[in-house]
Design a protein around this motif. Structure first.
Motif, PDB file in Angstrom:
ATOM      1  N   ASN A  87       0.925  -1.234  -0.067  1.00  0.00           N
ATOM      2  CA  ASN A  87      -0.067  -0.069  -0.171  1.00  0.00           C
ATOM      3  C   ASN A  87       0.902   1.088  -0.060  1.00  0.00           C
ATOM      4  N   THR A  88       1.901   1.229   0.630  1.00  0.00           N
ATOM      5  CA  THR A  88       2.689   2.636   0.906  1.00  0.00           C
ATOM      6  C   THR A  88       3.768   2.866  -0.244  1.00  0.00           C
ATOM      7  N   TYR A  89       4.223   1.699  -0.802  1.00  0.00           N
ATOM      8  CA  TYR A  89       5.248   2.051  -1.932  1.00  0.00           C
ATOM      9  C   TYR A  89       5.081   1.270  -3.192  1.00  0.00           C
ATOM     10  N   THR A  90       4.514   0.219  -3.158  1.00  0.00           N
ATOM     11  CA  THR A  90       4.462  -0.671  -4.395  1.00  0.00           C
ATOM     12  C   THR A  90       3.277   0.026  -5.341  1.00  0.00           C
ATOM     13  N   PHE A  91       2.022  -0.081  -4.635  1.00  0.00           N
ATOM     14  CA  PHE A  91       0.785   0.266  -5.527  1.00  0.00           C
ATOM     15  C   PHE A  91       0.877   1.879  -6.240  1.00  0.00           C
ATOM     16  N   PRO A  92       1.778   2.619  -5.314  1.00  0.00           N
ATOM     17  CA  PRO A  92       1.625   4.143  -5.893  1.00  0.00           C
ATOM     18  C   PRO A  92       2.625   4.015  -7.022  1.00  0.00           C
ATOM     19  N   GLU A  93       3.791   3.032  -7.029  1.00  0.00           N
ATOM     20  CA  GLU A  93       4.770   3.319  -7.962  1.00  0.00           C
ATOM     21  C   GLU A  93       4.343   2.499  -9.237  1.00  0.00           C
ATOM     22  N   GLU A  94       3.261   1.442  -9.055  1.00  0.00           N
ATOM     23  CA  GLU A  94       2.729   0.886 -10.213  1.00  0.00           C
ATOM     24  C   GLU A  94       1.599   1.651 -10.980  1.00  0.00           C
ATOM     25  N   SER A 126       3.561  -7.448 -14.856  1.00  0.00           N
ATOM     26  CA  SER A 126       3.495  -5.939 -15.510  1.00  0.00           C
ATOM     27  C   SER A 126       2.399  -5.097 -14.457  1.00  0.00           C
ATOM     28  N   THR A 127       1.623  -4.525 -15.010  1.00  0.00           N
ATOM     29  CA  THR A 127       0.720  -3.645 -14.160  1.00  0.00           C
ATOM     30  C   THR A 127      -0.634  -4.092 -14.699  1.00  0.00           C
ATOM     31  N   ILE A 128      -1.714  -3.399 -14.395  1.00  0.00           N
ATOM     32  CA  ILE A 128      -2.852  -3.561 -14.617  1.00  0.00           C
ATOM     33  C   ILE A 128      -3.058  -2.976 -15.963  1.00  0.00           C
ATOM     34  N   HIS A 129      -2.175  -2.137 -16.408  1.00  0.00           N
ATOM     35  CA  HIS A 129      -2.487  -1.194 -17.836  1.00  0.00           C
ATOM     36  C   HIS A 129      -2.043  -2.089 -19.132  1.00  0.00           C
ATOM     37  N   GLY A 153      -4.055  -8.600 -12.930  1.00  0.00           N
ATOM     38  CA  GLY A 153      -5.440  -8.502 -12.391  1.00  0.00           C
ATOM     39  C   GLY A 153      -5.552  -7.906 -11.148  1.00  0.00           C
ATOM     40  N   MET A 154      -6.322  -7.000 -10.973  1.00  0.00           N
ATOM     41  CA  MET A 154      -6.765  -6.391  -9.430  1.00  0.00           C
ATOM     42  C   MET A 154      -7.930  -5.711  -9.535  1.00  0.00           C
ATOM     43  N   ASP A 155      -8.939  -6.019  -8.865  1.00  0.00           N
ATOM     44  CA  ASP A 155     -10.227  -5.334  -8.770  1.00  0.00           C
ATOM     45  C   ASP A 155     -10.780  -5.029  -7.225  1.00  0.00           C
ATOM     46  N   LEU A 162      -5.574   1.695  -9.725  1.00  0.00           N
ATOM     47  CA  LEU A 162      -4.727   0.657  -9.985  1.00  0.00           C
ATOM     48  C   LEU A 162      -5.725  -0.465 -10.092  1.00  0.00           C
ATOM     49  N   SER A 163      -6.820  -0.250 -10.662  1.00  0.00           N
ATOM     50  CA  SER A 163      -7.634  -1.781 -10.551  1.00  0.00           C
ATOM     51  C   SER A 163      -8.254  -1.741 -12.055  1.00  0.00           C
TER      52      SER A 163
END
Ligand code: GUN
Ligand code: FE
Length: 425
Positions: A87-94, A126-129, A153-155, A162-163
């Motif tokens: 939550n703190t580092y990885t999702f913001p970067e992705e 990769s990411t969701i993109h 995949g993230m929802d 990031l979903s």
């Protein structure tokens, strides 16, 4: 036909190195290994031989679990355990990979680093993109390296930025699969079905991914039983599942197609039985497990039970993209286990760790990972002259290379029979 003469060392089985001092390796024009020989047979004696002197030739590395969009965070932000770290580092970067220019800048560096580290085969989140994932696949095509690239995949339980939805993701997988089958009919670059992990994937998404994996005959990758808080959360999120692994299994995402599950630090009991029965491959990521305080995966036990275990860096949970470091940490973590168990478990040998970094991962791609006849020629030429100042055996030279060497010692890189030059970045 191409013939190289070098000190050949590989692991067709995990229990010992196979060495051939100043042996010959013969590669067909198709990139397939025709054979390895101590002396050249008569039928090959007319061909030119490229003599690599006293250098070692080893199979190229396979990193079976790595997150391309965490490249910028490599070596950073390791002061939290898994869930707050995400939550703190990885999702913001992705989230930044919505920007295709940013994605290109970082992904070029990532692909270059794989080349530099001699990792000719990789399995990548990769990411969701979709656009950035497609771009990453293109960079692999351009590089000549092999890879499986998964749009993630993230929802749920993730930032809105990031979903993705099941429909978007399934369409992305379909498009990328069709594109890659056309661009790479040999399967050198493929896509892989990639639910991030149970906490970020709804039942609907899991179900959609299970169906598309089966329909398009795609491999699957995810994370499993990495961290205690994560496991407790999955119990709440998937109360019907008998265990974390079963939450994938219910949707056909647990060995129904070839499947990689990263970590399995806390896997035991029925989950372990299901892994064994379904032929799921565990990807051990010791650097990440140490950095995120996840625990120590009992790899000796997994191997004793006949489970397939490959190796990954898991950047940026892992802090380094070198598979040499992954080998070193795998052995060292197993020695912690040994110490903590009062010497009841034996630790990993050099050949077992090397096997996990080459042959075991290679098998997931096909005929890859050691110098057997009929395998694809994937190799690194290592100049360890500066380390090799006495009468070391080849096994000893390789051991010293694991601990003391780095990418600067890799002089040449071959993937699918082709020598690869440095990608632009
Ligand atoms: N579990 C879900 N996502 C991740 C990730 O990005 N890294 C690691 N180590 N574990 C995860
Ligand atoms: Fe991971």
């Amino acid at each position: 036909m191409k013939i190289y003469r070098a000190n050949l060392i590989d692991t067709p089985t995990k229990d010992a190195f196979r060495v051939l001092y100043h042996g010959y390796i013969v590669v067909e024009d198709t990139g397939v290994i025709y054979g390895t020989y101590a002396t050249l047979p008569e039928e090959l004696q007319g061909f030119a031989v490229e003599d690599l002197g006293d250098k070692m030739m080893i199979p190229a590395f396979c990193d079976m679990h790595v997150h391309a969009p965490q490249y910028r965070n490599m070596g950073l932000a390791l002061d939290l355990e898994l869930l707050p770290w995400l939550n703190t580092y990885t999702f913001p970067e992705e989230s930044k990979y919505k920007d295709l220019q940013y994605a290109e800048r970082m992904y070029r560096r990532f692909v270059h680093e794989l080349w530099m580290q001699g990792t000719m085969h990789s399995v990548v989140f990769s990411t969701i993109h979709y656009p950035a994932t497609h771009l990453l696949a293109d960079l692999f095509i351009e590089s000549g390296m092999s890879s499986m690239v998964g749009q993630t995949g993230m929802d749920r339980n993730c930032p809105q930025t990031l979903s993705n939805t099941t429909d978007e993701l399934v369409e992305g997988i379909r498009n990328l699969d069709a594109y890659l089958k056309e661009q790479c009919p040999d399967g050198r670059v493929r896509t892989i079905v990639t639910p991030r992990f149970v906490p970020t994937c709804s039942d609907e998404m899991m179900s959609g991914l299970g169906q598309i994996a089966q329909e398009l005959n795609l491999s699957v990758q995810s994370h499993l039983s990495e961290n205690r808080n994560e496991i407790a959360w999955v119990k709440d999120l998937a109360p019907q599942a008998k265990h974390y692994g079963d939450a994938y299994n219910r949707y056909g995402l647990f060995g129904q197609q070839p499947t990689l599950m990263a970590h399995c630090v806390h896997t035991d009991g029925e989950e372990l039985e299901m892994i064994k029965k379904n032929g799921v491959v565990i990807v051990h990521c010791p650097m990440s497990n140490m950095n995120l305080g996840s625990g120590m995966a009992p790899i000796r036990r997994f191997l004793n039970e006949g489970i397939h275990v490959a190796l990954g860096t898991d950047v940026s949970g892992g802090h380094n993209m070198s598979m040499l470091r992954a080998i070193q940490y795998a052995i060292q973590v197993s020695k912690f286990h040994y110490g903590m168990s009062g010497g009841k478990t034996s630790f990993l040998s050099q050949s077992e760790a090397f096997y996990m970094a080459t042959t075991a991962g290679g098998q997931f791609f096909g005929k890859v990972g050691c110098f057997d006849k009929g395998n694809s020629f994937d190799a690194l030429v290592i100049d360890d002259n500066y380390l090799n100042y006495d009468n070391y055996t080849l096994e000893q030279r390789l051991e010293r290379y694991f601990y003391l060497g780095d990418d600067r010692d890799i002089k040449r890189r071959f993937c699918n029979g082709k020598e690869l030059c440095e990608p632009a970045f």
